[in-house]
Scaffold this active site. Structure first.
Site, short mmCIF file in Angstrom:
data_model
loop_
_atom_site.label_atom_id
_atom_site.label_comp_id
_atom_site.label_asym_id
_atom_site.label_seq_id
_atom_site.Cartn_x
_atom_site.Cartn_y
_atom_site.Cartn_z
N ASP A 76 0.83 -1.21 0.00
CA ASP A 76 0.00 0.00 0.00
C ASP A 76 0.86 1.25 0.00
O ASP A 76 2.07 1.19 0.15
CB ASP A 76 -0.96 -0.01 1.21
CG ASP A 76 -0.26 -0.39 2.52
OD1 ASP A 76 0.98 -0.40 2.55
OD2 ASP A 76 -0.96 -0.68 3.49
N ASN A 148 -7.53 -2.93 14.22
CA ASN A 148 -8.92 -3.12 13.79
C ASN A 148 -9.05 -4.29 12.79
O ASN A 148 -10.08 -4.46 12.17
CB ASN A 148 -9.49 -1.84 13.19
CG ASN A 148 -8.77 -1.42 11.91
OD1 ASN A 148 -7.82 -2.07 11.48
ND2 ASN A 148 -9.23 -0.34 11.30
N HIS A 150 -7.21 -4.67 10.04
CA HIS A 150 -6.93 -4.38 8.62
C HIS A 150 -5.67 -5.09 8.13
O HIS A 150 -4.75 -5.37 8.88
CB HIS A 150 -6.90 -2.88 8.33
CG HIS A 150 -5.70 -2.11 8.79
ND1 HIS A 150 -5.79 -0.83 9.27
CD2 HIS A 150 -4.39 -2.41 8.83
CE1 HIS A 150 -4.59 -0.38 9.56
NE2 HIS A 150 -3.72 -1.33 9.31
N GLU A 155 -9.46 -1.71 5.12
CA GLU A 155 -10.14 -1.46 6.39
C GLU A 155 -11.37 -2.36 6.51
O GLU A 155 -11.83 -2.93 5.51
CB GLU A 155 -10.57 0.02 6.45
CG GLU A 155 -9.42 1.02 6.36
CD GLU A 155 -8.60 1.15 7.65
OE1 GLU A 155 -8.55 0.18 8.43
OE2 GLU A 155 -8.02 2.22 7.85
C1 GLP Z 1 -0.23 0.00 8.76
C2 GLP Z 1 0.01 -0.74 7.43
C3 GLP Z 1 -0.25 -2.21 7.56
C4 GLP Z 1 0.33 -2.69 8.88
C5 GLP Z 1 -0.48 -2.11 10.01
C6 GLP Z 1 0.07 -2.44 11.38
O1 GLP Z 1 -1.10 1.03 8.69
N1 GLP Z 1 -0.68 -0.20 6.31
O2 GLP Z 1 0.31 -2.92 6.46
O3 GLP Z 1 0.26 -4.10 8.97
O4 GLP Z 1 -0.74 -0.75 9.82
O5 GLP Z 1 1.20 -1.68 11.70
P1 GLP Z 1 2.16 -2.02 12.89
O6 GLP Z 1 2.92 -3.24 12.48
O7 GLP Z 1 3.05 -0.83 13.03
O8 GLP Z 1 1.32 -2.27 14.08
#
Ligand code: GLP
Length: 266
Positions: A76, A148, A150, A155
């Site tokens: 992304d 959440n 995702h 989302e």
């Molecule tokens: C981000 C990314 C995701 C990631 C998630 C968790 O927003 N777009 O690909 O898995 O949030 O992030 P973290 O590993 O810092 O908790």
């Protein structure tokens, strides 16, 4: 689906590294062994995979894998950050992955979120899908999970069959990611993300999750219903998905004894 619970974040990084390399080198489609230019690695951002990337760099130094001519495809990207913004996912992946893994920057592919009009973003998203296909598809997709549920920036409510497209970020995701920006107002409101259908096309999925803040999302994703309300639940639909968790992230799992028996080869 394999669920592997290990002691802590360092152990998650080491085990996930093993699972990624096995996926890149051990698949039936690579019966004659991998050529480095054939490897296609799906890349996640966020804090969760950073230890895994460090382990992959060590594995390369030890001669177990060669990423120098591999392709990397990001999950992304934010919409609207100026080129070179340090928190754009292209810049994050150049720092955290291309450098340590010696992955050629021109082989790092990131959805193009630089356009300001919707039409151009739609065209760029379609081009991204084609680029993945032209590279032969993703061998191993590395994934984190949002609190959440995702995946990427899919989302809750995202279609299980979705492809790369523009999405609005939830208020929760924007506030979670505000730590990387000067203020909440600086966090983009939209992103371009691979869809859940795109993610499911990867030949192996390796999810890493650590810490108690992820426990609820992990339980919902791995043991709840397959539902758009928890995008992470698509792991249950994939034929070769591996979740590598630390104890804190796994605390809510009901089937833990079974996972441990399976991991022990019982
Ligand atoms: C981000 C990314 C995701 C990631 C998630 C968790 O927003 N777009 O690909 O898995 O949030 O992030 P973290 O590993 O810092 O908790």
């Amino acid at each position: 689906m394999q669920v592997l619970v290990v002691a802590d974040a360092d152990a998650v990084a080491r085990r996930a590294c093993f699972e990624v390399i096995e996926g890149l080198t051990g698949g039936a489609h690579r019966a004659n062994g991998p050529a480095s230019e054939d490897l296609v690695l799906g890349l996640a951002t966020g804090s969760s995979p950073l230890g895994l990337y460090r382990e992959l760099a060590l594995a390369q130094d030890a001669g177990r894998i060669d990423f120098s001519a591999a392709h990397g495809f990001a999950l992304d990207e934010y919409v609207g950050l100026p080129a070179g913004h340090p928190q754009s996912y292209r810049e994050v992946l150049l720092r955290e992955v291309c450098g340590p893994l010696r992955l050629a920057p021109e082989r790092l592919h990131v959805p193009d979120g630089s356009h300001t009009d919707e039409e151009s973003l739609i065209v760029a998203a379609a081009a991204y899908e084609r680029a993945i296909t032209q590279a032969g598809g993703v061998d191993v997709q590395i994934l984190g999970i949002g609190v959440n549920g995702h995946l990427g920036f899919n989302e809750p409510g995202s279609s299980l069959a979705s492809r790369t497209r523009v999405k609005r970020l939830t208020a929760r995701t924007r506030s979670d990611n505000a730590r990387f920006f000067d203020s909440l107002d600086d966090v983009p409101t939209h992103c371009v993300t691979q869809g859940l259908g795109t993610v499911l096309d990867a030949r192996r999925l390796v999810l890493v999750a650590t810490g108690s803040t992820k426990a609820e999302a992990v339980s919902a994703a791995l043991e709840g219903p397959l539902t758009a309300s928890c995008p992470g639940s698509v792991l249950q639909w994939h034929p070769d998905a591996v979740a590598v968790l630390d104890e804190a992230a796994a605390v809510g799992l009901r089937n833990r004894p079974y996972y441990d028996d399976s991991a022990a080869g019982l």
